[in-house]
Enzyme design. Structure first.
Site, PDB file in Angstrom:
ATOM      1  N   SER A   1      62.504  -0.782  63.852  1.00 55.24           N
ATOM      2  CA  SER A   1      62.936  -2.495  63.670  1.00 55.24           C
ATOM      3  C   SER A   1      62.902  -2.932  65.014  1.00 55.24           C
ATOM      4  O   SER A   1      62.482  -4.183  65.096  1.00 55.24           O
ATOM      5  CB  SER A   1      64.182  -2.421  63.093  1.00 55.24           C
ATOM      6  OG  SER A   1      65.136  -1.790  63.834  1.00 55.24           O
TER       7      SER A   1
ATOM      8  N   ASP B   1      74.997  -4.553  66.658  1.00 57.66           N
ATOM      9  CA  ASP B   1      75.383  -3.488  66.215  1.00 57.66           C
ATOM     10  C   ASP B   1      75.154  -2.107  67.147  1.00 57.66           C
ATOM     11  O   ASP B   1      74.981  -1.058  66.523  1.00 57.66           O
ATOM     12  CB  ASP B   1      74.754  -3.610  64.884  1.00 57.66           C
ATOM     13  CG  ASP B   1      73.123  -3.395  65.212  1.00 57.66           C
ATOM     14  OD1 ASP B   1      72.591  -3.460  66.504  1.00 57.66           O
ATOM     15  OD2 ASP B   1      72.476  -3.625  64.381  1.00 57.66           O
TER      16      ASP B   1
ATOM     17  N   HIS C   1      70.275  -3.142  67.731  1.00 57.54           N
ATOM     18  CA  HIS C   1      69.328  -4.293  67.701  1.00 57.54           C
ATOM     19  C   HIS C   1      69.516  -5.439  68.930  1.00 57.54           C
ATOM     20  O   HIS C   1      70.545  -6.083  68.865  1.00 57.54           O
ATOM     21  CB  HIS C   1      69.231  -5.012  66.461  1.00 57.54           C
ATOM     22  CG  HIS C   1      68.755  -4.175  65.323  1.00 57.54           C
ATOM     23  ND1 HIS C   1      69.671  -3.693  64.425  1.00 57.54           N
ATOM     24  CD2 HIS C   1      67.338  -3.862  64.817  1.00 57.54           C
ATOM     25  CE1 HIS C   1      69.099  -2.985  63.528  1.00 57.54           C
ATOM     26  NE2 HIS C   1      67.676  -3.110  64.084  1.00 57.54           N
TER      27      HIS C   1
END
Lengths: 218, 218, 218, 218, 218, 218, 218, 218
Positions: free
Chosen positions: B15, B191, B194
């Site tokens: 991601s 978090d 990210h």
């Protein structure tokens, strides 16, 4: 069980309390109590002590700091005339010092925190039958972590106020710390603050234990 | 500057690489490169070295572990015939061990990680002009933290493979660690994984520094 | 580095500045600074000069002309008490003369532009430690193009005001012109005005270079 | 008027033709013809020559290049058995060379363009009663502009093919150039390609003039 | 051509005029004039008479009756200071008598219609250079149809007022009647009121013919 | 009452029957029967003859013509094994001739209509206990109207088939004609085809009257 | 506590089990277990017995009857290789007999119910360490109510099978009946089937009590 | 038939009356009357007694109790000047006592109910030609059910007031009770309160029977 028949129990706090509750009422049908510890407390009371008819009201608002509670205290607490009041505040007072460190007017430092919270408690204590003070917490097991350290200081303030004003005190940080020794924070909360069902049930059980809930009652 | 005229530079990863890139192409108009470090690398190259015409392709997919890269390697790397390849993988391999600790088939332990990554690198190295290996990272400054410890071990594996296969090596954990001594993780990532623009620009600059980007060139 | 510890840096302008920033605050978590050059400036400052704790605020509003800035100057600039101010305005003042040529009350001609901008600058200069003036621009490399010609005239006005009032001056048109000799405008902006990441990073770097950002600092 | 009773007139092309037409049919109720020049041609024919009952079908697809037309020619043209065919293609063949200059496999250079288009025209001409070739265009009045130059070359190819194959030829670039001497491109199209109603009516009128539409007929 | 350089032409009416125009401005970029006859009139003027710079404004509002125009006349007409004004109203005044026959306070009968419309026209005529009156219409070719009969009576009122006040008169019912002899109403409008592009182009051409538009001008 | 205990009654047709029914089942909870005459028939049967337990199934599909029914007859009628079948088809067979007059392959002319419908009826009649044929209709009271004339011809075909095959026949056009003498079509249907609740209740009552529904039964 | 370290506990059933769980996995982050009793069981196990690492999987699907479980048993139960299995099915088997009484093929009568359930249990029992059978229930306190009577019969079948196959048996109807003597069904469930948090916590506690959960363990 | 030409009939009540009607008007095109018994009453009147031109208005609001009607009575009833008025209220007055038993200020007990309703009726009766009182109901056939018992008491109050004030009285509970002997409540309403079309048609027919509707009139 501390609560008596037909009493009203009001919770106030930040997003941990809010959990998408119905606004502005904070009570009613269809998930009006949100999906966090407040709803779980109510669910346990409704199913196990339904004969008492305890009315639970949720007045949490996401992002609130103690400074925000002060502004809406008259409307959201005093005017509601609760018999019991539970307060859990402080997470955002601390968090903003760490996630937007340069925007200082969003920080509530410990002196303002203590003075404001004590003021609210002292003013309201005489109006209610009981008042519960829950500490803020941070889902970090490392006590040397900077934000955890600050959070612990705010928790100590809550404890001190609870003792001085004779409130029921719940050390939520201790509740979580116990679990974090066994599982990593990421399994309880994506951001170390907003817990999943497991975390909220821990909060609900800690609350219920303090008010005399009997787990063997049917 | 390592890159030569008309070369294709392909990024693959999870991601952090993906960042909402266009799928399946991973290149083109209108934010096709996503909004993370890949887009920033491309932006710096396009504006400063436009005469080289470097073609940047983003093949990151959110949630991927090295095991997933292996499955789509032929289609998303080999078939693309890149001149340069950059790999950053491992965050999810580690994270799942901590956020879903009981679902063990979602964990990629270090032996499988090392073997799979080395295999992919060794097989692809001869086909490209250059290969960049970026470590996974965790935005936690406490080196005793359990997940940080594991992440550091995976980072060491990347370093070892880079050295053995003569790849360009980027220690992203070191890049972030440096910054985390000055600001708390919450200011970089909600978090701890990210990052915001600041974090992605750090990754982009680390990458560009390693491939000879000249910050004074106009 | 021009900026000192704990200073507030405020950007005001049109859609190039706005870039979907949080309204009305213009600062905070989760992309509150938008996704353009303001966010990039903040990202470079946060990651590289975090010890300074520079607070960046974005007060850009899409579609604004200098006439609009004048109307909200008290609230969005003076009341904010910035230490540093950066202004980039004029694109819409010119553009409307070309895309809605018959709606003349939407045009801000050069005399009004100059008088209004100078007035705002002169009034605000004494209140701030530094003031940056960025020219408007048009992503068209043909200097004979009618709209480019007009834009260049507005840019000259900015330069004149900057010199007369001792502001830091940034010729954004020159920054882009340099690049447009190598790549066609369509590769930077769909409409020759709103750039992609490459264009915004060019603006951010031009800004940072003028305020003494050290690209070698870690 | 060229068209005879009950004939079918089919348009094929890119987004200028497509204009959000119904897919896959390309005809029917409720805006099935899209909102561009095809719908306008149909509207003029329906209201003024309704006794002819001309059936208009729109087979434009956004983003298409001549290479794409070739792939769907059998299904979208031949199988439709039109009496008249109108082709406008080439804008994207050129545009991609300028907006994604480094992704060369998205470019259709002039040789491929000419060969493919000629092939399609030669193969289809014998099957229809009439074939209209419209040039691609670019809403840029500066003939020295790089992309305009390229577009003009592609337009010349269309003209050459039209002459060699005896098709009706429409120089859309000339139609627009005439207007651009009086108003700036930004007043006709946000991106110099996709026109507003004024531009589409210009295309529709140019088409109708070439097929013998009588503006005085009631 | 009746219009002179830099004049403003304002249209007012109901949904036929409105056609999803931008509110409240009624002019500007991106389809601000809606997608009906007003946009088409503007498109023809912009492309063919751009040297005149006619500014077109659309103040139609869906569902309006003449009673509604009266209420917003000062703001939407007088304050706008148009040089030319075009009014098309009456369809809803009639329609409501047939689709909600029992809700009589939604009906505007012919006496109120005539008095209100004449009043608006007489008051405004001296302030403008020209005033165009378009009849309401109904896409029904059977003159014995009850609603068509009523609509024709309202149309006659418009004609009478136009003659008495020396306005330009457009018999839109006649324009459509001509076409309805050749095609059935369902091919022009789903509900016999809101036409497709063909119907709107008929209205636009009828308007332009009356104000001296030259179809051969380039 | 014609229906016997536990019988299944299936309706098939176009959008008048469909009315947003659940697909593909056409029966079940939560409005599965749509919101038109089929649901009303079911509602009357359920509330008044619940002891019979009649199972109503709706297999209408919007836009269907008799040609479409033929294609899905096996699956949607035969395989369903109904005891009673009701067919109302033909509106679109006629309507397309008037709203898309030039797209002739969407028209179903009267010969094909008659042959197809008779074929379906003859083949199915022996398999069911009763078969109801409802005419198509058009909410236009003028019998000279072109589309009404055509619709009446199709209605005559239905009547003829019903007589020849001994089906129950319902002249829906006559039902509506009766009402249209008193109220204008616009009060029953926006487009002269899709009625409001008043129209659907008329259809339901006409149906129920033909199958022996007793309005005085409780 | 019945469960041993690293065991997998799988729940299967209808909407009471499903509760919007992630499909098809039925486990993972972010509410993958849904928001009903399964998530609560998991939350209690995770927070109190985290050292056991019990992996909970939710395979409930809304609307399922025992007939549906049978069809997906191989994939959703056997292939999952659970150590423990919990089944709660039957509500829809009964409910459909009352809410769609005429659609008999949606009813699962008691013989089919018993045979199918016994078959699944007998076949699976040898593959797991433990199997829990929960009765279906109906939130109606009147035992003479027709649907409650039927539900009680299905519950008796579950009890019988549990006894014969030596499964853990949970009488959910009894759990609810106890509470319904104190509060009305409407306070627990909108439709007498889908409970709120209070109802789901009752189910979770009933389950945990049967498998040896110690409420005093920390 | 009780109603005379051009009279206005107004319905007021709770969600059973509301049924998603247009707000605030409660009348007009496109389902403005909602999709419940009010729309059905209107549909029967419009189709069968269109010559009377009865104007039906729906002023129901979901969730209303008699206490809410009192607050909006002037605006929603008196100011509307109806010729006929129909009131159905009380379901929520009772329901809240059972679904949120602990929130007592949401309960309207029988004394307040009677006094408020009588007051509204007595005050309004002289202003209208006729007044219809419909009882609240509960779709539960067990007369011993606690909520059914309470509802029956409220229904008795309505009956008493109707008799004392000479209103038309409709016992909706009796209407439904009759049907519930044959089919289970779940087949009429998901929650025993909000009925499907069958239930609403029962209400509409009960209403029409009381005002002299002739089912044989065409």
């Amino acid at each position: 069980m501390e609560f008596k028949k037909d009493q009203k129990l009001l919770f106030i706090g930040d997003s941990i309390t809010d959990c998408d509750r119905a606004k502005p009422e904070g009570e009613g049908l269809f998930g009006a109590l949100g999906n966090g510890y407040v709803s779980f407390v109510n669910a346990f009371l409704t199913s196990t002590y339904s004969e008492l008819g305890i009315r639970v009201v949720n007045k949490g608002i996401s992002g609130n700091k103690v400074r925000d509670l002060k502004e809406r205290w008259q409307e959201d607490v005093i005017d509601q005339q609760p018999d019991w009041l539970s307060i859990m505040i402080g997470i955002n007072d601390v968090w903003r010092q760490y996630d937007v460190p340069f925007i200082k007017d969003k920080h509530v430092y410990i002196d303002e925190y203590e003075e404001t919270l004590r003021n609210l408690v002292e003013k309201t204590k005489p109006m209610v039958e009981g008042l519960v003070l829950m500490t803020p917490y941070y889902l970090e097991s490392n006590k040397e972590d900077r934000m955890r350290q600050t959070m612990d200081q705010y928790g100590s303030v809550v404890k001190k106020i609870a003792e001085e004003t004779d409130c029921i005190f719940i050390d939520t940080q201790a509740v979580f710390h116990n679990v974090l020794e066994k599982i990593y924070p990421a399994a309880l909360a994506w951001d170390r603050v907003h817990p999943n069902d497991a975390g909220h049930l821990l909060l609900a059980r800690a609350f219920l234990n303090k008010v005399g809930f009997d787990w063997n009652k049917e």
